[in-house]
Design a protein around this motif. Structure first.
Motif, PDB file in Angstrom:
ATOM      1  N   LEU A  86       0.828  -1.212   0.000  1.00 57.26           N
ATOM      2  CA  LEU A  86       0.000   0.000   0.000  1.00 57.26           C
ATOM      3  C   LEU A  86       0.860   1.258   0.000  1.00 57.26           C
ATOM      4  CD1 LEU A  86      -2.823  -1.059   2.500  1.00 57.26           C
ATOM      5  CD2 LEU A  86      -2.942  -0.944   0.003  1.00 57.26           C
ATOM      6  N   VAL A  87       1.983   1.223   0.723  1.00 57.69           N
ATOM      7  CA  VAL A  87       2.877   2.382   0.735  1.00 57.69           C
ATOM      8  C   VAL A  87       3.468   2.600  -0.656  1.00 57.69           C
ATOM      9  CG1 VAL A  87       5.101   3.228   1.603  1.00 57.69           C
ATOM     10  CG2 VAL A  87       3.432   2.245   3.184  1.00 57.69           C
ATOM     11  N   ALA A  88       3.939   1.513  -1.302  1.00 56.98           N
ATOM     12  CA  ALA A  88       4.566   1.650  -2.617  1.00 56.98           C
ATOM     13  C   ALA A  88       3.577   2.103  -3.684  1.00 56.98           C
ATOM     14  CB  ALA A  88       5.197   0.312  -3.022  1.00 56.98           C
ATOM     15  N   ALA A  89       2.320   1.686  -3.542  1.00 57.20           N
ATOM     16  CA  ALA A  89       1.301   2.046  -4.530  1.00 57.20           C
ATOM     17  C   ALA A  89       0.522   3.289  -4.144  1.00 57.20           C
ATOM     18  CB  ALA A  89       0.326   0.882  -4.724  1.00 57.20           C
ATOM     19  N   SER A  90       0.814   3.870  -2.979  1.00 59.79           N
ATOM     20  CA  SER A  90      -0.004   4.974  -2.453  1.00 59.79           C
ATOM     21  C   SER A  90      -0.072   6.207  -3.349  1.00 59.79           C
ATOM     22  CB  SER A  90       0.491   5.366  -1.061  1.00 59.79           C
ATOM     23  OG  SER A  90       1.841   5.788  -1.104  1.00 59.79           O
ATOM     24  N   PRO A  91       1.002   6.607  -4.062  1.00 59.34           N
ATOM     25  CA  PRO A  91       0.842   7.788  -4.921  1.00 59.34           C
ATOM     26  C   PRO A  91      -0.260   7.624  -5.960  1.00 59.34           C
ATOM     27  CG  PRO A  91       3.160   7.264  -4.627  1.00 59.34           C
ATOM     28  CD  PRO A  91       2.398   6.120  -4.058  1.00 59.34           C
ATOM     29  N   GLY A  92      -0.302   6.454  -6.581  1.00 58.72           N
ATOM     30  CA  GLY A  92      -1.344   6.219  -7.566  1.00 58.72           C
ATOM     31  C   GLY A  92      -2.712   6.015  -6.947  1.00 58.72           C
ATOM     32  N   LEU A  93      -2.765   5.313  -5.808  1.00 54.97           N
ATOM     33  CA  LEU A  93      -4.049   5.081  -5.155  1.00 54.97           C
ATOM     34  C   LEU A  93      -4.655   6.394  -4.679  1.00 54.97           C
ATOM     35  CD1 LEU A  93      -3.228   1.862  -3.081  1.00 54.97           C
ATOM     36  CD2 LEU A  93      -4.378   2.036  -5.303  1.00 54.97           C
ATOM     37  N   ALA A  94      -3.803   7.309  -4.208  1.00 51.08           N
ATOM     38  CA  ALA A  94      -4.314   8.623  -3.796  1.00 51.08           C
ATOM     39  C   ALA A  94      -4.880   9.373  -4.992  1.00 51.08           C
ATOM     40  CB  ALA A  94      -3.186   9.430  -3.143  1.00 51.08           C
ATOM     41  N   GLY A  95      -4.216   9.253  -6.138  1.00 49.72           N
ATOM     42  CA  GLY A  95      -4.739   9.899  -7.339  1.00 49.72           C
ATOM     43  C   GLY A  95      -6.075   9.328  -7.765  1.00 49.72           C
ATOM     44  N   LEU A  96      -6.247   8.010  -7.599  1.00 52.89           N
ATOM     45  CA  LEU A  96      -7.518   7.384  -7.968  1.00 52.89           C
ATOM     46  C   LEU A  96      -8.673   7.926  -7.136  1.00 52.89           C
ATOM     47  CD1 LEU A  96      -6.690   3.591  -8.528  1.00 52.89           C
ATOM     48  CD2 LEU A  96      -7.392   5.276 -10.242  1.00 52.89           C
ATOM     49  N   LEU A  97      -8.396   8.199  -5.864  1.00 54.34           N
ATOM     50  CA  LEU A  97      -9.446   8.713  -4.988  1.00 54.34           C
ATOM     51  C   LEU A  97      -9.937  10.086  -5.433  1.00 54.34           C
ATOM     52  CD1 LEU A  97      -8.053   7.676  -1.490  1.00 54.34           C
ATOM     53  CD2 LEU A  97      -9.882   6.572  -2.803  1.00 54.34           C
ATOM     54  N   LEU A  98      -9.076  10.830  -6.123  1.00 54.77           N
ATOM     55  CA  LEU A  98      -9.448  12.177  -6.564  1.00 54.77           C
ATOM     56  C   LEU A  98     -10.168  12.168  -7.909  1.00 54.77           C
ATOM     57  CD1 LEU A  98      -6.144  14.044  -5.625  1.00 54.77           C
ATOM     58  CD2 LEU A  98      -8.270  13.907  -4.301  1.00 54.77           C
ATOM     59  N   LEU A  99     -10.096  11.042  -8.629  1.00 53.11           N
ATOM     60  CA  LEU A  99     -10.732  10.968  -9.943  1.00 53.11           C
ATOM     61  C   LEU A  99     -12.192  10.568  -9.814  1.00 53.11           C
ATOM     62  CD1 LEU A  99      -8.017   9.153 -12.087  1.00 53.11           C
ATOM     63  CD2 LEU A  99      -8.599  11.579 -12.104  1.00 53.11           C
ATOM     64  N   ALA A 136     -14.139   9.475 -19.250  1.00 60.34           N
ATOM     65  CA  ALA A 136     -13.058  10.340 -19.745  1.00 60.34           C
ATOM     66  C   ALA A 136     -11.821  10.286 -18.858  1.00 60.34           C
ATOM     67  CB  ALA A 136     -13.560  11.774 -19.852  1.00 60.34           C
ATOM     68  N   ASN A 137     -11.988   9.825 -17.615  1.00 65.03           N
ATOM     69  CA  ASN A 137     -10.856   9.750 -16.690  1.00 65.03           C
ATOM     70  C   ASN A 137     -10.084   8.429 -16.789  1.00 65.03           C
ATOM     71  OD1 ASN A 137     -11.272  12.290 -15.546  1.00 65.03           O
ATOM     72  ND2 ASN A 137     -12.761  11.492 -14.067  1.00 65.03           N
ATOM     73  N   LEU A 138     -10.480   7.541 -17.698  1.00 69.69           N
ATOM     74  CA  LEU A 138      -9.816   6.240 -17.798  1.00 69.69           C
ATOM     75  C   LEU A 138      -8.316   6.352 -18.067  1.00 69.69           C
ATOM     76  CD1 LEU A 138     -12.511   4.132 -19.695  1.00 69.69           C
ATOM     77  CD2 LEU A 138     -11.649   3.755 -17.371  1.00 69.69           C
ATOM     78  N   PRO A 139      -7.865   7.212 -18.987  1.00 68.61           N
ATOM     79  CA  PRO A 139      -6.404   7.332 -19.176  1.00 68.61           C
ATOM     80  C   PRO A 139      -5.672   7.793 -17.917  1.00 68.61           C
ATOM     81  CG  PRO A 139      -7.575   8.263 -21.051  1.00 68.61           C
ATOM     82  CD  PRO A 139      -8.606   7.992 -19.995  1.00 68.61           C
ATOM     83  N   LEU A 140      -6.270   8.744 -17.180  1.00 69.99           N
ATOM     84  CA  LEU A 140      -5.644   9.196 -15.939  1.00 69.99           C
ATOM     85  C   LEU A 140      -5.636   8.087 -14.892  1.00 69.99           C
ATOM     86  CD1 LEU A 140      -7.106  12.812 -15.594  1.00 69.99           C
ATOM     87  CD2 LEU A 140      -4.772  12.150 -16.231  1.00 69.99           C
ATOM     88  N   ALA A 141      -6.694   7.277 -14.861  1.00 71.95           N
ATOM     89  CA  ALA A 141      -6.735   6.153 -13.932  1.00 71.95           C
ATOM     90  C   ALA A 141      -5.625   5.154 -14.247  1.00 71.95           C
ATOM     91  CB  ALA A 141      -8.104   5.472 -13.999  1.00 71.95           C
ATOM     92  N   ALA A 142      -5.374   4.923 -15.531  1.00 66.50           N
ATOM     93  CA  ALA A 142      -4.291   4.021 -15.924  1.00 66.50           C
ATOM     94  C   ALA A 142      -2.944   4.539 -15.443  1.00 66.50           C
ATOM     95  CB  ALA A 142      -4.292   3.836 -17.436  1.00 66.50           C
ATOM     96  N   VAL A 143      -2.734   5.848 -15.568  1.00 70.81           N
ATOM     97  CA  VAL A 143      -1.490   6.449 -15.081  1.00 70.81           C
ATOM     98  C   VAL A 143      -1.363   6.262 -13.568  1.00 70.81           C
ATOM     99  CG1 VAL A 143      -0.218   8.604 -14.813  1.00 70.81           C
ATOM    100  CG2 VAL A 143      -1.362   8.091 -16.970  1.00 70.81           C
ATOM    101  N   CYS A 144      -2.465   6.446 -12.856  1.00 72.44           N
ATOM    102  CA  CYS A 144      -2.444   6.273 -11.403  1.00 72.44           C
ATOM    103  C   CYS A 144      -2.139   4.837 -10.990  1.00 72.44           C
ATOM    104  CB  CYS A 144      -3.788   6.700 -10.802  1.00 72.44           C
ATOM    105  SG  CYS A 144      -4.115   8.478 -10.886  1.00 72.44           S
ATOM    106  N   LEU A 145      -2.482   3.888 -11.838  1.00 74.93           N
ATOM    107  CA  LEU A 145      -2.259   2.477 -11.513  1.00 74.93           C
ATOM    108  C   LEU A 145      -0.850   2.003 -11.859  1.00 74.93           C
ATOM    109  CD1 LEU A 145      -5.651   0.912 -12.637  1.00 74.93           C
ATOM    110  CD2 LEU A 145      -4.790   1.114 -10.300  1.00 74.93           C
ATOM    111  N   LEU A 146      -0.040   2.844 -12.476  1.00 74.33           N
ATOM    112  CA  LEU A 146       1.322   2.431 -12.844  1.00 74.33           C
ATOM    113  C   LEU A 146       2.148   1.951 -11.643  1.00 74.33           C
ATOM    114  CD1 LEU A 146       2.379   5.024 -15.567  1.00 74.33           C
ATOM    115  CD2 LEU A 146       2.097   2.552 -15.857  1.00 74.33           C
TER     116      LEU A 146
END
Length: 240
Positions: free
Chosen positions: A45-58, A63-73
């Protein structure tokens, strides 16, 4: 894996057995497993937290699918590191270093896993975007079923690819080929991954969307268990 140490001599009193070593009993092994799962879960969870935090804001808009993919990297390297740590976990309560194993797995697998994880996310984004805008495509309905089946097959391929990336040092294209090879060769492993996917999806729908994150470590341990034929054949036939 560490080899077993040999016995150099014969005891003069064979009737006297050695006392059990601390940390090797059933309760100790269970405590070691729980400690490893909790630690790996937290670090994932710590290693993935930057992307998971971004997902919570989307928002849930397509239309947000590309941004969600970036958050899941970041999730790809985090998952590969978790698989590495769980595969190399210690059973002895006195020899536990799950955090050390996790970060070693992250350093070894961050770049190799991204080479497969990023294209897979891009492919999923195309499929998801097409399905959410399917009525605008004018395609017949069976195309939606086909796309969903392709997406499921790609996800199962990705499960094999992440296991192989986490445990073996192959080139990305070789890992991709092996994952496709094992997708049909070891159907039990593929069905095991599919059953975990169905179980996770059902639990998420019934309970909470946070379920995959909360149970990531036990789910990945189950994936390793179902992938044992794949791991064994890779070790025997594709490594020196």
């Amino acid at each position: 894996m560490s080899g077993a140490s040999g016995v150099s001599g014969v005891s003069a009193h064979p009737a006297v057995s050695a006392a059990p070593t601390f940390g090797t009993g059933a309760l100790s092994r269970a405590a070691a497993l729980i400690h490893t799962l909790v630690t790996v879960e937290a670090l994932l969870l710590v290693a993935a937290s930057p992307g998971l935090a971004g997902l919570l804001l989307l928002g849930p808009a397509p239309a947000n699918l590309p941004l969600a993919a970036v958050c899941l990297l970041p999730l790809g390297p985090a998952t590969a590191a978790a698989l590495y740590a769980l595969q190399h976990r210690d059973r002895d309560l006195t020899e536990l270093h799950p955090a050390r194993a996790y970060w070693r797995g992250w350093r070894l697998n961050a770049v190799p896993s991204l080479k497969l994880w990023a294209p897979l996310l891009a492919w999923f984004t195309v499929i998801a975007f097409t399905l959410t805008h399917f009525t605008a495509t004018g395609l017949p309905g069976w195309w939606a079923v086909l796309l969903a089946a392709i997406g499921l097959g790609s996800l199962l391929w990705g499960a094999h690819a992440l296991v192989l990336t986490a445990l073996f040092a192959f080139r990305a294209r070789d890992t991709a080929r092996l994952a496709g090879h094992f997708l049909f060769r070891h159907r039990s492993a593929t069905l095991g991954a599919a059953s975990l996917l169905v179980l996770t999806a059902a639990g998420t729908a019934v309970l909470t969307e946070a379920l995959p994150a909360l149970l990531a470590a036990p789910l990945l341990l189950s994936l390793l268990h179902s992938s044992r034929p794949v791991i064994a054949e890779t070790q025997e036939d594709f490594t020196a």
